[in-house]
Design a protein around this motif. Sequence first.
Motif, PDB file in Angstrom:
ATOM      1  N   LEU A  94      58.896  71.996  89.426  1.00 33.25           N
ATOM      2  CA  LEU A  94      59.351  72.494  88.123  1.00 33.25           C
ATOM      3  C   LEU A  94      60.621  73.333  88.279  1.00 33.25           C
ATOM      4  CD1 LEU A  94      55.932  73.397  86.498  1.00 33.25           C
ATOM      5  CD2 LEU A  94      57.563  71.698  85.643  1.00 33.25           C
ATOM      6  N   ARG A  95      60.670  74.151  89.324  1.00 33.56           N
ATOM      7  CA  ARG A  95      61.872  74.947  89.545  1.00 33.56           C
ATOM      8  C   ARG A  95      63.074  74.036  89.832  1.00 33.56           C
ATOM      9  NH1 ARG A  95      63.871  79.799  93.170  1.00 33.56           N
ATOM     10  NH2 ARG A  95      66.023  79.630  92.483  1.00 33.56           N
ATOM     11  N   THR A 132      47.700  76.325  90.807  1.00 36.37           N
ATOM     12  CA  THR A 132      46.495  76.485  89.982  1.00 36.37           C
ATOM     13  C   THR A 132      46.755  77.342  88.748  1.00 36.37           C
ATOM     14  OG1 THR A 132      45.795  78.321  91.387  1.00 36.37           O
ATOM     15  CG2 THR A 132      44.878  76.143  91.901  1.00 36.37           C
ATOM     16  N   ASP A 133      47.753  78.227  88.810  1.00 39.11           N
ATOM     17  CA  ASP A 133      48.110  79.052  87.645  1.00 39.11           C
ATOM     18  C   ASP A 133      48.625  78.210  86.491  1.00 39.11           C
ATOM     19  OD1 ASP A 133      47.525  81.472  88.985  1.00 39.11           O
ATOM     20  OD2 ASP A 133      49.568  81.564  89.812  1.00 39.11           O
ATOM     21  N   GLN A 172      45.809  78.954  80.248  1.00 40.79           N
ATOM     22  CA  GLN A 172      46.301  78.993  78.879  1.00 40.79           C
ATOM     23  C   GLN A 172      47.248  80.179  78.711  1.00 40.79           C
ATOM     24  OE1 GLN A 172      43.244  79.289  75.896  1.00 40.79           O
ATOM     25  NE2 GLN A 172      44.631  78.803  74.219  1.00 40.79           N
ATOM     26  N   VAL A 173      48.282  79.988  77.923  1.00 44.60           N
ATOM     27  CA  VAL A 173      49.209  81.061  77.605  1.00 44.60           C
ATOM     28  C   VAL A 173      48.431  82.169  76.901  1.00 44.60           C
ATOM     29  CG1 VAL A 173      51.229  81.671  76.190  1.00 44.60           C
ATOM     30  CG2 VAL A 173      51.210  79.525  77.458  1.00 44.60           C
ATOM     31  N   TYR A 192      51.845  75.276  82.433  1.00 46.04           N
ATOM     32  CA  TYR A 192      52.582  74.066  82.798  1.00 46.04           C
ATOM     33  C   TYR A 192      53.325  73.510  81.579  1.00 46.04           C
ATOM     34  CZ  TYR A 192      53.866  69.514  84.560  1.00 46.04           C
ATOM     35  OH  TYR A 192      54.598  68.420  84.928  1.00 46.04           O
ATOM     36  N   GLN A 193      52.627  73.387  80.454  1.00 48.83           N
ATOM     37  CA  GLN A 193      53.271  72.866  79.245  1.00 48.83           C
ATOM     38  C   GLN A 193      54.429  73.759  78.810  1.00 48.83           C
ATOM     39  OE1 GLN A 193      49.311  72.677  77.347  1.00 48.83           O
ATOM     40  NE2 GLN A 193      50.149  70.880  76.289  1.00 48.83           N
ATOM     41  N   THR A 194      54.246  75.054  78.989  1.00 46.18           N
ATOM     42  CA  THR A 194      55.294  76.000  78.610  1.00 46.18           C
ATOM     43  C   THR A 194      56.531  75.818  79.492  1.00 46.18           C
ATOM     44  OG1 THR A 194      53.611  77.532  77.840  1.00 46.18           O
ATOM     45  CG2 THR A 194      55.785  78.457  78.288  1.00 46.18           C
TER      46      THR A 194
END
Length: 161
Positions: free
Chosen positions: A8-9, A115-116, A120-121, A136-138
Amino acid sequence: MMREVDRLRRELDATLGGDPWYGSAVLRILDGIDAGQAAAHPVKGGHSVWELVTHMTAWVNETHRRLRGSVHATPVEGDWPAVGSTAPESWTAALSRLQQAHDDLARTLVALEDTDLDRQVAGDQVDASGQPVTLYQTAAGILQHDAYHAGQIALLKKALG
């Protein structure tokens, strides 16, 4: 094996200043746009390049806050922060804030464990179907957000000549 947070980074870095698969990175598109052009509104009723940059910065900062555990909210800077001064040094500062926001988010992202990403946000944010919105979605969402606005900036740059 590469961690998902590192992937992601890598995508975040590519979107801002690297070589994303979809075309030009945000900073490459912004290259050559001066303060006067950035403040212009070449499309009637549309945002300026500068307004898009401040909006993008605000949402990168908001994503950073969410990944650090803050409750989902509109950015503290506002959804569309005011541009203020349109002097050349203010444009340079706006670009620096965009870069800094991405750097801060990237550091926070790689400090997470894979795992983080399934958490959920904070504030029990859910999507349109009622499903929890994860970190992840964020993180993926800000990549989509940057790509979307990069396209808008590219079109405005063409309209500016």
